[in-house]
Design a protein around this motif. Structure first.
Motif, mmCIF file in Angstrom:
data_model
loop_
_atom_site.group_PDB
_atom_site.id
_atom_site.type_symbol
_atom_site.label_atom_id
_atom_site.label_comp_id
_atom_site.label_asym_id
_atom_site.label_seq_id
_atom_site.Cartn_x
_atom_site.Cartn_y
_atom_site.Cartn_z
ATOM 1 N N GLY A 294 -30.348 -174.309 36.915
ATOM 2 C CA GLY A 294 -30.253 -175.756 37.088
ATOM 3 C C GLY A 294 -31.257 -176.212 38.124
ATOM 4 N N GLU A 295 -30.953 -177.321 38.776
ATOM 5 C CA GLU A 295 -31.889 -177.887 39.737
ATOM 6 C C GLU A 295 -31.133 -178.296 41.003
ATOM 7 N N LEU A 296 -31.682 -177.905 42.135
ATOM 8 C CA LEU A 296 -31.044 -178.257 43.409
ATOM 9 C C LEU A 296 -32.072 -178.899 44.305
ATOM 10 N N ASN A 297 -31.782 -180.093 44.776
ATOM 11 C CA ASN A 297 -32.732 -180.847 45.603
ATOM 12 C C ASN A 297 -34.131 -180.882 44.995
ATOM 13 N N GLY A 298 -34.187 -181.073 43.710
ATOM 14 C CA GLY A 298 -35.479 -181.192 43.041
ATOM 15 C C GLY A 298 -36.151 -179.864 42.716
ATOM 16 N N ASN A 299 -35.536 -178.746 43.091
ATOM 17 C CA ASN A 299 -36.158 -177.440 42.808
ATOM 18 C C ASN A 299 -35.382 -176.696 41.734
ATOM 19 N N PRO A 300 -36.113 -176.048 40.824
ATOM 20 C CA PRO A 300 -35.406 -175.258 39.813
ATOM 21 C C PRO A 300 -34.727 -174.037 40.449
ATOM 22 N N VAL A 301 -33.587 -173.712 39.927
ATOM 23 C CA VAL A 301 -32.828 -172.579 40.477
ATOM 24 C C VAL A 301 -32.389 -171.691 39.325
ATOM 25 N N ILE A 302 -32.495 -170.382 39.516
ATOM 26 C CA ILE A 302 -32.107 -169.489 38.417
ATOM 27 C C ILE A 302 -30.590 -169.319 38.359
ATOM 28 N N GLY A 303 -30.127 -168.826 37.229
ATOM 29 C CA GLY A 303 -28.688 -168.615 37.055
ATOM 30 C C GLY A 303 -28.231 -167.349 37.776
ATOM 31 N N TYR A 304 -26.914 -167.250 37.978
ATOM 32 C CA TYR A 304 -26.365 -166.115 38.733
ATOM 33 C C TYR A 304 -26.738 -164.784 38.079
ATOM 34 N N ALA A 305 -26.608 -164.720 36.750
ATOM 35 C CA ALA A 305 -26.836 -163.445 36.058
ATOM 36 C C ALA A 305 -28.276 -162.971 36.214
ATOM 37 N N ASP A 306 -29.194 -163.887 36.541
ATOM 38 C CA ASP A 306 -30.600 -163.496 36.712
ATOM 39 C C ASP A 306 -30.953 -163.179 38.159
ATOM 40 N N GLU A 307 -30.011 -163.354 39.071
ATOM 41 C CA GLU A 307 -30.290 -163.057 40.482
ATOM 42 C C GLU A 307 -30.513 -161.551 40.632
ATOM 43 N N GLN A 308 -31.379 -161.223 41.593
ATOM 44 C CA GLN A 308 -31.662 -159.807 41.813
ATOM 45 C C GLN A 308 -30.406 -159.089 42.329
ATOM 46 N N ILE A 338 -7.853 -177.005 45.554
ATOM 47 C CA ILE A 338 -8.829 -176.269 46.369
ATOM 48 C C ILE A 338 -10.031 -175.955 45.487
ATOM 49 N N ARG A 339 -11.222 -176.106 46.071
ATOM 50 C CA ARG A 339 -12.426 -175.821 45.281
ATOM 51 C C ARG A 339 -13.470 -175.181 46.183
ATOM 52 N N THR A 340 -14.094 -174.140 45.682
ATOM 53 C CA THR A 340 -15.218 -173.557 46.409
ATOM 54 C C THR A 340 -16.192 -172.941 45.423
ATOM 55 N N GLY A 341 -17.465 -172.994 45.741
ATOM 56 C CA GLY A 341 -18.430 -172.402 44.818
ATOM 57 C C GLY A 341 -19.820 -172.346 45.417
ATOM 58 N N LYS A 342 -20.633 -171.524 44.811
ATOM 59 C CA LYS A 342 -22.039 -171.372 45.215
ATOM 60 C C LYS A 342 -22.908 -172.256 44.322
ATOM 61 N N ARG A 343 -24.095 -172.596 44.848
ATOM 62 C CA ARG A 343 -25.087 -173.384 44.092
ATOM 63 C C ARG A 343 -24.508 -174.702 43.569
ATOM 64 N N LEU A 344 -23.732 -175.346 44.414
ATOM 65 C CA LEU A 344 -23.209 -176.664 44.042
ATOM 66 C C LEU A 344 -24.136 -177.736 44.611
ATOM 67 N N LYS A 345 -23.808 -178.967 44.334
ATOM 68 C CA LYS A 345 -24.734 -180.062 44.621
ATOM 69 C C LYS A 345 -25.034 -180.226 46.112
ATOM 70 N N GLU A 346 -24.009 -180.046 46.958
ATOM 71 C CA GLU A 346 -24.243 -180.227 48.401
ATOM 72 C C GLU A 346 -23.439 -179.207 49.182
ATOM 73 N N TYR A 461 -21.423 -173.465 34.831
ATOM 74 C CA TYR A 461 -21.790 -174.767 35.382
ATOM 75 C C TYR A 461 -23.239 -174.692 35.807
ATOM 76 N N GLU A 462 -23.884 -175.821 35.720
ATOM 77 C CA GLU A 462 -25.294 -175.854 36.110
ATOM 78 C C GLU A 462 -25.441 -175.816 37.613
ATOM 79 N N ALA A 463 -26.380 -175.022 38.091
ATOM 80 C CA ALA A 463 -26.678 -175.059 39.521
ATOM 81 C C ALA A 463 -27.021 -176.501 39.879
ATOM 82 N N GLY A 464 -26.520 -176.984 41.011
ATOM 83 C CA GLY A 464 -26.798 -178.363 41.418
ATOM 84 C C GLY A 464 -25.755 -179.350 40.944
ATOM 85 N N SER A 465 -24.728 -178.861 40.230
ATOM 86 C CA SER A 465 -23.656 -179.767 39.787
ATOM 87 C C SER A 465 -22.463 -179.617 40.733
#
Ligand code: BG6
Length: 486
Positions: A294-308, A338-346, A461-465
């Motif tokens: 997805g996209e975070l602060n205007g930058n493309p971000v890869i999906g979790y499964a593609d992380e090193q 309760i909600r928590t997650g990585k690569r969310l909008k803020e 979910y899309e990174a940045g959402s």
């Protein structure tokens, strides 16, 4: 403050550099440490005292909120640091360590007060504490204490085993389990906000509160921690510990919250009242997600499964949301989301208290009245009430406005500073008691079992959402929504 030896396992590690040395430094310059204190750093690598002191100095310059004005201050601080090589499995190394500790105690006239800080991977906790006991390091004229960091186990059984091993060498009152969320200034402020404001107190129960939302959204992904995270996931990494601790802290009702025993007894009572999830309920109350590109602060971000470092077919959740109920007198019928997650909008850790509609509003059939109290924990530290107000300029009858109640100054002490100081003073108020940890694992265990048995869908979910669809639906079915999502 008592004189003491601070014996740090994992002295060359990341946590020590980022958090522990800066915390000690700030306590030192603020005169909060005893003039007689010694720090003995331990690690696998060979290192001279001088090289060790230099790396401590470097970490202060890079990570501390205050940096030295005078070289003398830094020199005085670094002078107390010594380094020893230690293989955690070699009992001989602990005997050598004991000699160094004794020698420094004599040189600095330190009563035998010893703080053991295990800033190492939890797989070493057992062996270290047993060797501390075996070698005599733990036999002192003064006090001995142990600081450990989460994770405390991987599930209920492993947590119980770990606790049994720790208690071979340390009493419960000697064990300080750090949950760094409990050291955040705004979390420590929760009791004051709630118990010292009569106006809020009158609103603080299930007659007035419609729901509570506890949120820890992060923009970061797994960084260099894929090896750990891909085994842990959001449930073990955040939910079982930080999120349930926030829940306990906001839900406790204590008039004299400054007393450790009271706080901890009340937190335990909350966990005991937390409604257990039956297997058939889990799917309706728990949402899991994994981020895709997805996209975070205007930058493309890869999906979790593609992380090193992440396995390509990973089923690990990087997001979790849940609906919980506390079946006690105060919170009966108030859903807690309760909600928590990585690569969310803020990046936002916050608690939102949403108030019920008044009778007049209900009549007008307004579902979303925006009457919320927001406690921003980090990175912003703010408390505000959102009220509805008329906007004369564009004739909108009612728009939400913020009424700021409190906003923290900059350069506040960091969580680790507060927690290390408390541990050195023997104050356990903001540390997790074993009862809380065990009850948290007991609540979480059915969800772990359901994940193992593939009973909970893993949404994407899309990174940045703000997370997967299921997270919205979780609240919508109750007529609510995540209050501050754009
Ligand atoms: C840690 C988790 O305990 O807390 C991390 O292991 C997470 O995954 C971090 O990023 C969040 O803490 P903070 O203080 O940055 O909100």
């Amino acid at each position: 403050m008592d004189s003491m030896s601070f014996i740090l396992f994992g002295a060359t590690g990341d946590l020590a550099k980022r958090k522990i040395y800066p915390a000690l430094y700030n306590l030192f310059i603020e005169g909060k440490l005893s003039p007689s204190f010694s720090v003995i750093g331990l690690g696998r690598r060979e290192l001279t005292d001088e090289a060790f002191q230099n790396s401590v100095k470097q970490s202060i310059h890079t990570f501390s909120r205050n940096t030295p004005d005078h070289q003398d201050t830094m020199t005085a601080f670094l002078n107390v640091f010594r380094y020893c090589v230690l293989n955690v499995n070699q009992i001989g190394d602990y005997y050598k360590l004991l000699e160094v500790v004794n020698q420094r105690e004599q040189e600095l006239n330190i009563v035998e007060n010893r703080m053991f800080y295990l800033s190492v991977s939890p797989e070493f906790f057992d062996v270290i504490v047993l060797n501390i006991k075996e070698s005599g390091l733990g036999t002192t004229q003064g006090w001995k204490r142990l600081i450990i960091e989460k994770p405390f186990g991987r599930d209920l059984l492993s947590a119980q085993e770990l606790n049994e091993n720790l208690s071979q060498a340390f009493l419960e009152e000697e064990i300080f389990r750090i949950d760094h969320f409990l050291g955040k200034p705004m979390v420590q402020n929760l009791d004051v906000i709630e118990s010292s404001n009569p106006m809020l107190q009158t609103l603080w129960d299930n007659h007035q509160i419609s729901n509570i939302q506890i949120i820890a959204d992060e923009t970061v992904g797994v960084e260099e921690r894929a090896g750990y995270y891909d085994q842990a996931g959001a449930l073990r990494d955040m939910f079982q510990n930080h999120m349930l601790q926030l829940l306990m802290m906001i839900a406790i009702q204590v008039s004299n919250k400054g007393v450790a025993g009271d706080v901890r007894a009340n937190k335990k009572a909350i966990m005991e009242s937390l409604r257990p999830l039956q297997e058939e309920d889990i799917i309706h109350n728990v949402v899991l997600g994994q981020y895709i590109a997805g996209e975070l602060n205007g930058n493309p971000v890869i999906g979790y499964a593609d992380e090193q470092g992440v396995s390509a077919n990973s089923r690990i959740e990087t997001f979790m949301a849940a609906r919980l109920w506390i079946d006690d007198y105060f919170w009966n019928k108030v859903p807690i989301y309760i909600r928590t997650g990585k690569r969310l909008k803020e990046k936002a850790t916050r608690i939102v208290i949403e108030f019920k509609e008044t009778l007049t509003e209900s009549k007008k059939n307004k579902i979303n009245s925006n009457k919320i109290l927001v406690i921003d924990i980090s990175p912003n530290e703010e408390v505000y009430i959102q009220i509805n107000s008329n906007n004369p300029q564009n004739h909108v009858a009612s728009i939400p406005e913020r009424m700021n109640c409190y906003s923290n100054e900059k350069n506040m002490p960091e969580a680790y500073e507060k927690l290390i100081l408390d541990a050195l003073c023997g104050d356990a108020t903001f540390f997790a008691h074993w009862d809380e940890v065990e009850l948290s694992w007991k609540w979480v265990q059915p969800i772990l079992n359901a994940i193992d048995n593939n009973l909970i869908p893993l949404e994407t979910y899309e990174a940045g959402s703000y997370g997967p669809k299921g997270s919205y639906q979780l609240l919508e079915v109750d007529g609510h929504r995540w209050a501050l999502d754009a």
